[in-house]
Write a protein that holds these residues in place. Structure first.
Motif, PDB file in Angstrom:
ATOM      1  N   TYR A   1       0.867  -1.163   0.000  1.00 21.46           N
ATOM      2  CA  TYR A   1       0.000   0.000   0.000  1.00 21.46           C
ATOM      3  C   TYR A   1       0.912   1.224   0.000  1.00 21.46           C
ATOM      4  O   TYR A   1       1.959   1.225   0.663  1.00 21.46           O
ATOM      5  CB  TYR A   1      -0.894   0.038   1.240  1.00 21.46           C
ATOM      6  CG  TYR A   1      -1.824  -1.120   1.411  1.00 21.46           C
ATOM      7  CD1 TYR A   1      -2.453  -1.351   2.633  1.00 21.46           C
ATOM      8  CD2 TYR A   1      -2.123  -1.989   0.367  1.00 21.46           C
ATOM      9  CE1 TYR A   1      -3.333  -2.406   2.812  1.00 21.46           C
ATOM     10  CE2 TYR A   1      -2.994  -3.056   0.534  1.00 21.46           C
ATOM     11  CZ  TYR A   1      -3.593  -3.259   1.756  1.00 21.46           C
ATOM     12  OH  TYR A   1      -4.469  -4.309   1.931  1.00 21.46           O
TER      13      TYR A   1
ATOM     14  N   PHE B   1       1.151   5.625   0.324  1.00 22.87           N
ATOM     15  CA  PHE B   1       0.432   6.765   0.884  1.00 22.87           C
ATOM     16  C   PHE B   1       1.238   8.046   0.681  1.00 22.87           C
ATOM     17  O   PHE B   1       2.469   8.020   0.606  1.00 22.87           O
ATOM     18  CB  PHE B   1       0.229   6.588   2.397  1.00 22.87           C
ATOM     19  CG  PHE B   1      -0.535   5.359   2.788  1.00 22.87           C
ATOM     20  CD1 PHE B   1       0.109   4.138   2.902  1.00 22.87           C
ATOM     21  CD2 PHE B   1      -1.886   5.432   3.052  1.00 22.87           C
ATOM     22  CE1 PHE B   1      -0.591   2.990   3.269  1.00 22.87           C
ATOM     23  CE2 PHE B   1      -2.599   4.293   3.418  1.00 22.87           C
ATOM     24  CZ  PHE B   1      -1.942   3.075   3.528  1.00 22.87           C
TER      25      PHE B   1
ATOM     26  N   ILE C   1      -4.067   1.401  -3.108  1.00 25.78           N
ATOM     27  CA  ILE C   1      -4.197   0.051  -2.555  1.00 25.78           C
ATOM     28  C   ILE C   1      -4.155  -0.966  -3.686  1.00 25.78           C
ATOM     29  O   ILE C   1      -3.355  -1.893  -3.690  1.00 25.78           O
ATOM     30  CB  ILE C   1      -5.511  -0.093  -1.759  1.00 25.78           C
ATOM     31  CG1 ILE C   1      -5.573   0.961  -0.645  1.00 25.78           C
ATOM     32  CG2 ILE C   1      -5.654  -1.498  -1.196  1.00 25.78           C
ATOM     33  CD1 ILE C   1      -4.470   0.854   0.376  1.00 25.78           C
TER      34      ILE C   1
ATOM     35  N   GLU D   1       3.392   0.692   3.049  1.00 28.19           N
ATOM     36  CA  GLU D   1       2.975  -0.332   3.993  1.00 28.19           C
ATOM     37  C   GLU D   1       3.090  -1.663   3.270  1.00 28.19           C
ATOM     38  O   GLU D   1       2.263  -1.978   2.426  1.00 28.19           O
ATOM     39  CB  GLU D   1       1.545  -0.096   4.454  1.00 28.19           C
ATOM     40  CG  GLU D   1       1.027  -1.149   5.409  1.00 28.19           C
ATOM     41  CD  GLU D   1      -0.445  -0.984   5.722  1.00 28.19           C
ATOM     42  OE1 GLU D   1      -0.916   0.168   5.830  1.00 28.19           O
ATOM     43  OE2 GLU D   1      -1.132  -2.014   5.832  1.00 28.19           O
TER      44      GLU D   1
ATOM     45  N   SER E   1       2.370  -6.563   6.630  1.00 24.11           N
ATOM     46  CA  SER E   1       3.199  -5.898   7.631  1.00 24.11           C
ATOM     47  C   SER E   1       2.433  -5.597   8.895  1.00 24.11           C
ATOM     48  O   SER E   1       2.961  -4.984   9.795  1.00 24.11           O
ATOM     49  CB  SER E   1       3.740  -4.590   7.070  1.00 24.11           C
ATOM     50  OG  SER E   1       2.684  -3.638   6.960  1.00 24.11           O
ATOM     51  N   ALA E   2       1.204  -6.007   8.953  1.00 18.65           N
ATOM     52  CA  ALA E   2       0.391  -5.710  10.130  1.00 18.65           C
ATOM     53  C   ALA E   2       0.255  -4.200  10.330  1.00 18.65           C
ATOM     54  O   ALA E   2       0.292  -3.731  11.452  1.00 18.65           O
ATOM     55  CB  ALA E   2       0.970  -6.374  11.369  1.00 18.65           C
ATOM     56  N   ARG E   3       0.121  -3.503   9.219  1.00 18.45           N
ATOM     57  CA  ARG E   3      -0.250  -2.096   9.197  1.00 18.45           C
ATOM     58  C   ARG E   3       0.848  -1.155   9.682  1.00 18.45           C
ATOM     59  O   ARG E   3       0.569  -0.135  10.284  1.00 18.45           O
ATOM     60  CB  ARG E   3      -1.553  -1.832   9.941  1.00 18.45           C
ATOM     61  CG  ARG E   3      -2.707  -2.771   9.614  1.00 18.45           C
ATOM     62  CD  ARG E   3      -2.930  -3.022   8.145  1.00 18.45           C
ATOM     63  NE  ARG E   3      -2.972  -1.841   7.335  1.00 18.45           N
ATOM     64  CZ  ARG E   3      -4.056  -1.104   7.128  1.00 18.45           C
ATOM     65  NH1 ARG E   3      -5.185  -1.409   7.713  1.00 18.45           N
ATOM     66  NH2 ARG E   3      -3.984  -0.045   6.346  1.00 18.45           N
ATOM     67  N   GLN E   4       2.110  -1.488   9.486  1.00 15.25           N
ATOM     68  CA  GLN E   4       3.187  -0.585   9.856  1.00 15.25           C
ATOM     69  C   GLN E   4       3.647   0.175   8.628  1.00 15.25           C
ATOM     70  O   GLN E   4       3.820  -0.392   7.556  1.00 15.25           O
ATOM     71  CB  GLN E   4       4.359  -1.363  10.451  1.00 15.25           C
ATOM     72  CG  GLN E   4       4.078  -1.950  11.811  1.00 15.25           C
ATOM     73  CD  GLN E   4       5.308  -2.582  12.405  1.00 15.25           C
ATOM     74  OE1 GLN E   4       6.410  -2.103  12.216  1.00 15.25           O
ATOM     75  NE2 GLN E   4       5.108  -3.666  13.117  1.00 15.25           N
ATOM     76  N   LEU E   5       3.863   1.462   8.820  1.00 17.57           N
ATOM     77  CA  LEU E   5       4.310   2.326   7.732  1.00 17.57           C
ATOM     78  C   LEU E   5       5.810   2.574   7.816  1.00 17.57           C
ATOM     79  O   LEU E   5       6.358   2.734   8.905  1.00 17.57           O
ATOM     80  CB  LEU E   5       3.603   3.676   7.789  1.00 17.57           C
ATOM     81  CG  LEU E   5       2.112   3.714   7.427  1.00 17.57           C
ATOM     82  CD1 LEU E   5       1.570   5.115   7.663  1.00 17.57           C
ATOM     83  CD2 LEU E   5       1.902   3.314   5.984  1.00 17.57           C
TER      84      LEU E   5
ATOM     85  N   PHE F   1       8.276   5.506   6.317  1.00 16.29           N
ATOM     86  CA  PHE F   1       8.177   6.823   5.707  1.00 16.29           C
ATOM     87  C   PHE F   1       9.452   7.185   4.952  1.00 16.29           C
ATOM     88  O   PHE F   1      10.560   6.780   5.337  1.00 16.29           O
ATOM     89  CB  PHE F   1       7.947   7.883   6.782  1.00 16.29           C
ATOM     90  CG  PHE F   1       6.552   7.916   7.305  1.00 16.29           C
ATOM     91  CD1 PHE F   1       6.190   7.126   8.379  1.00 16.29           C
ATOM     92  CD2 PHE F   1       5.585   8.725   6.725  1.00 16.29           C
ATOM     93  CE1 PHE F   1       4.890   7.136   8.864  1.00 16.29           C
ATOM     94  CE2 PHE F   1       4.289   8.760   7.206  1.00 16.29           C
ATOM     95  CZ  PHE F   1       3.938   7.960   8.278  1.00 16.29           C
TER      96      PHE F   1
END
Lengths: 112, 114
Positions: free
Chosen positions: B32, B34, B51, B94, B98-102, B104
């Protein structure tokens, strides 16, 4: 504006003091995160939680600790503040599904 | 390990001109992607996300971004810049699973000159 709150917004504190940075969200999100943003503006994940009683350390080593006793609340504590802790701290949360993280306004901490 | 690169620390553009803020990523699988914007003394605000589906994503405030899988890029664009667009822009990835870890990028300071 997302319903995620951080207090205080600004804090100046002396070396050795214990501090707690507050983060709360009213969206019922299960996952919450703490990021440290250094003066160079890069963001580093320092803690995260996937739900009540779940906490993990992030990519950047931090001397802080966190707790998650309630879904909506994810405080960060520094037992003994040092000048190296001077930074901006951002809290974020995300719900289920392929959504985005919502960020709080941040706490700018200065340790003298 | 995943990584995100924003090769330009600073981008300057004249008001009314098109703007581009570059982002490339390195991650396995189908991530994903962003874009967030940060104004002084504020948290990050979500702009847009990719997405799946159409490679051109439209977001808030007239911004859009194009996902290019072959070039592993996700550049942010706007056809006509406003002075109020001046801010710090972050690209984030993401990784799938990754279990929703970003992760940056380092951020790009955009300055729109009147």
């Amino acid at each position: 504006e997302a319903d995620i709150y951080q207090t205080p917004r600004y804090l100046v504190i002396g070396t050795g003091k214990k501090i707690t940075l507050e983060c709360s969200q009213t969206m019922g999100h299960d996952k919450m995160y703490w990021y440290q943003q250094d003066p160079g503006m890069e963001l580093h994940l320092i803690h995260y939680s996937y739900g009540v009683n779940s906490t993990e350390k992030g990519d950047l080593s931090s001397e802080s600790t966190v707790s998650r006793i309630r879904t909506e609340h994810f405080p960060l504590t520094l037992e003994s503040a040092r000048p190296s802790h001077t930074s901006q701290y951002l809290c974020a949360s995300i719900g289920q599904g392929a959504g985005e993280q919502y960020f709080g306004p941040g706490t700018r901490l200065t340790v003298t | 390990a995943q990584s995100v690169a924003q090769p330009e620390d600073q981008v300057n553009v004249a008001e009314g001109n098109p703007l581009t803020v570059k982002c490339t990523y390195s991650v396995s699988g189908n991530p994903y992607l962003f874009w967030y914007v940060q104004y002084p003394n504020r948290g990050l605000q979500f702009l847009l996300k990719y997405i799946t589906g159409d490679n051109l994503v439209k977001g808030s405030y007239g911004f859009e971004a194009e996902f290019n899988k072959s070039q592993t890029s996700f550049h942010l664009k706007k056809p006509s810049a406003l002075v109020s667009d001046s801010a710090l822009y972050f690209c984030a990835v993401e990784p799938s699973g990754s279990a929703r870890q970003l992760t940056f990028g380092s951020g790009t300071q955009l300055t729109v000159l009147p």
